[in-house]
Design a protein around this motif. Structure first.
Motif, PDB file in Angstrom:
ATOM      1  N   CYS A   1     -33.167  20.554  14.715  1.00  0.00           N
ATOM      2  CA  CYS A   1     -33.574  20.372  13.320  1.00  0.00           C
ATOM      3  C   CYS A   1     -32.861  21.358  12.400  1.00  0.00           C
ATOM      4  N   GLU A   2     -32.724  22.583  12.884  1.00  0.00           N
ATOM      5  CA  GLU A   2     -32.069  23.613  12.064  1.00  0.00           C
ATOM      6  C   GLU A   2     -30.628  23.205  11.749  1.00  0.00           C
ATOM      7  N   THR A   3     -29.946  22.673  12.746  1.00  0.00           N
ATOM      8  CA  THR A   3     -28.570  22.210  12.528  1.00  0.00           C
ATOM      9  C   THR A   3     -28.515  21.068  11.515  1.00  0.00           C
ATOM     10  N   ALA A   4     -29.461  20.125  11.649  1.00  0.00           N
ATOM     11  CA  ALA A   4     -29.496  18.973  10.734  1.00  0.00           C
ATOM     12  C   ALA A   4     -29.755  19.416   9.303  1.00  0.00           C
ATOM     13  N   PHE A   5     -30.717  20.325   9.129  1.00  0.00           N
ATOM     14  CA  PHE A   5     -31.047  20.814   7.790  1.00  0.00           C
ATOM     15  C   PHE A   5     -29.883  21.591   7.177  1.00  0.00           C
ATOM     16  N   LYS A   6     -29.283  22.446   7.979  1.00  0.00           N
ATOM     17  CA  LYS A   6     -28.173  23.259   7.477  1.00  0.00           C
ATOM     18  C   LYS A   6     -26.992  22.379   7.061  1.00  0.00           C
ATOM     19  N   ASP A   7     -26.681  21.368   7.876  1.00  0.00           N
ATOM     20  CA  ASP A   7     -25.573  20.459   7.553  1.00  0.00           C
ATOM     21  C   ASP A   7     -25.831  19.746   6.222  1.00  0.00           C
TER      22      ASP A   7
ATOM     23  N   GLU B   1     -35.784  10.511   5.375  1.00  0.00           N
ATOM     24  CA  GLU B   1     -35.516   9.886   6.669  1.00  0.00           C
ATOM     25  C   GLU B   1     -35.702  10.886   7.811  1.00  0.00           C
ATOM     26  N   LEU B   2     -35.228  12.114   7.576  1.00  0.00           N
ATOM     27  CA  LEU B   2     -35.414  13.157   8.587  1.00  0.00           C
ATOM     28  C   LEU B   2     -36.902  13.457   8.779  1.00  0.00           C
TER      29      LEU B   2
ATOM     30  N   ARG C   1     -31.966  12.961  -1.316  1.00  0.00           N
ATOM     31  CA  ARG C   1     -33.432  13.005  -1.229  1.00  0.00           C
ATOM     32  C   ARG C   1     -33.908  11.999  -0.165  1.00  0.00           C
ATOM     33  N   ASP C   2     -33.277  10.839  -0.174  1.00  0.00           N
ATOM     34  CA  ASP C   2     -33.629   9.804   0.821  1.00  0.00           C
ATOM     35  C   ASP C   2     -33.311  10.280   2.241  1.00  0.00           C
ATOM     36  N   LYS C   3     -32.202  11.007   2.382  1.00  0.00           N
ATOM     37  CA  LYS C   3     -31.841  11.524   3.702  1.00  0.00           C
ATOM     38  C   LYS C   3     -32.897  12.507   4.206  1.00  0.00           C
ATOM     39  N   LEU C   4     -33.400  13.339   3.291  1.00  0.00           N
ATOM     40  CA  LEU C   4     -34.460  14.266   3.663  1.00  0.00           C
ATOM     41  C   LEU C   4     -35.713  13.509   4.106  1.00  0.00           C
TER      42      LEU C   4
ATOM     43  N   GLU D   1     -39.565  23.803   3.474  1.00  0.00           N
ATOM     44  CA  GLU D   1     -38.544  24.803   3.175  1.00  0.00           C
ATOM     45  C   GLU D   1     -37.225  24.133   2.806  1.00  0.00           C
ATOM     46  N   ALA D   2     -36.847  23.092   3.553  1.00  0.00           N
ATOM     47  CA  ALA D   2     -35.605  22.372   3.256  1.00  0.00           C
ATOM     48  C   ALA D   2     -35.680  21.710   1.884  1.00  0.00           C
ATOM     49  N   SER D   3     -36.820  21.111   1.559  1.00  0.00           N
ATOM     50  CA  SER D   3     -37.000  20.453   0.258  1.00  0.00           C
ATOM     51  C   SER D   3     -36.935  21.461  -0.885  1.00  0.00           C
TER      52      SER D   3
END
Length: 258
Positions: free
Chosen positions: A83-89, A117-118, A112-115, A133-135
């Motif tokens: 997840c950390e890798t996905a968020f950072k990318d 989906e994750l 926003r849609d990608k977030l 935190e990512a948002s």
């Protein structure tokens, strides 16, 4: 003879009226030209700022996103590394948007849609902390885009225009109070056309020394006016110019302009 004289008077009156209308039209056109020229100057300063600070800003956003996600994500989670890798990318991609000259609303909505989906792939209740935190980091980047005036979402703008969103105390202190004075409004209006020196503003308002400085400081403190250097001339900011435009629209809509 009296009739001829009367006709002549009427003729000259009509000519004088025509000349006055023409002079008024030219004056208004010249004023609009000065406003556009000054606005172009403001745009030029913003463009120069973007050019000089954009790369360090993007680097900072990427570094900030990496550090915040690494330190704030849920510990002891089996999928943390993935997840950390996905968020950072994703956040590095969105940080890169800041380096563009213009960011379309559709692009921001896509991320926003990608977030979202994750988020649908979340497996445990603890996942909400990581997504939050990512948002927050993404919203921080979008806010910066707005500040740099490279992004504007009309739909969001309309929603923010809702009367219920008005903060009375802030509106009064940052908008109403600075222009609720004839001399300050006069200065702001004059600066919308071109920059002015302290002495020019003094002559314009009839204020001297400390009295003029007091009113200028109100405009400086609220970000409606800038001084080029310690002893330089004064220029209107985008906030000041937008405030004048807003006042003009209000002035027109309530019937004060014929």
């Amino acid at each position: 003879m009296e009739t001829a004289s009367g006709d002549t008077d009427v003729y000259y009156k009509e000519e004088l009226h025509s000349i006055r209308e023409e002079v008024t039209s030219l004056r208004n056109e010249f004023s609009r030209f000065l406003q556009r020229a000054n606005q172009q100057h403001i745009e030029g300063m913003l463009g120069e700022m973007r050019k000089n600070f954009m790369k360090p800003m993007v680097d900072y956003l990427c570094e900030d996103a990496n550090e915040r996600m690494h330190s704030q994500m849920t510990r002891n989670c089996k999928t943390r590394e993935l997840c950390e890798t996905a968020f950072k990318d994703l956040l590095q991609e969105t940080a890169g948007l800041v380096g563009r000259g213009r960011v379309e609303a559709g692009t921001v909505r896509m991320y926003r849609d990608k977030l979202e989906e994750l988020k649908k792939e979340a497996k445990t209740p603890q996942c909400s902390r990581c997504f939050s935190e990512a948002s927050n980091l993404f919203d921080k980047q979008v806010k910066l885009m707005r500040s740099l005036q490279i992004y504007e979402d009309r739909e969001e703008k309309d929603e923010k225009g809702d009367i219920s969103a008005i903060e009375p105390e802030r509106i009064v202190s940052e908008v109403c109070e600075p222009v609720a004075n004839k001399q300050r409004l006069l200065m702001l209006k004059a600066l919308s056309g071109e920059s002015k020196t302290f002495s020019e503003l003094s002559k314009l308002t009839g204020l001297r020394g400390g009295n003029l400085l007091f009113h200028l400081q109100k405009l400086l403190d609220t970000g409606m006016v800038l001084q080029r250097s310690e002893r330089g001339d004064y220029i209107i900011t985008r906030k000041g110019y937008s405030t004048l435009q807003g006042l003009s629209r209000i002035y027109s809509e309530i019937g004060l302009i014929e």
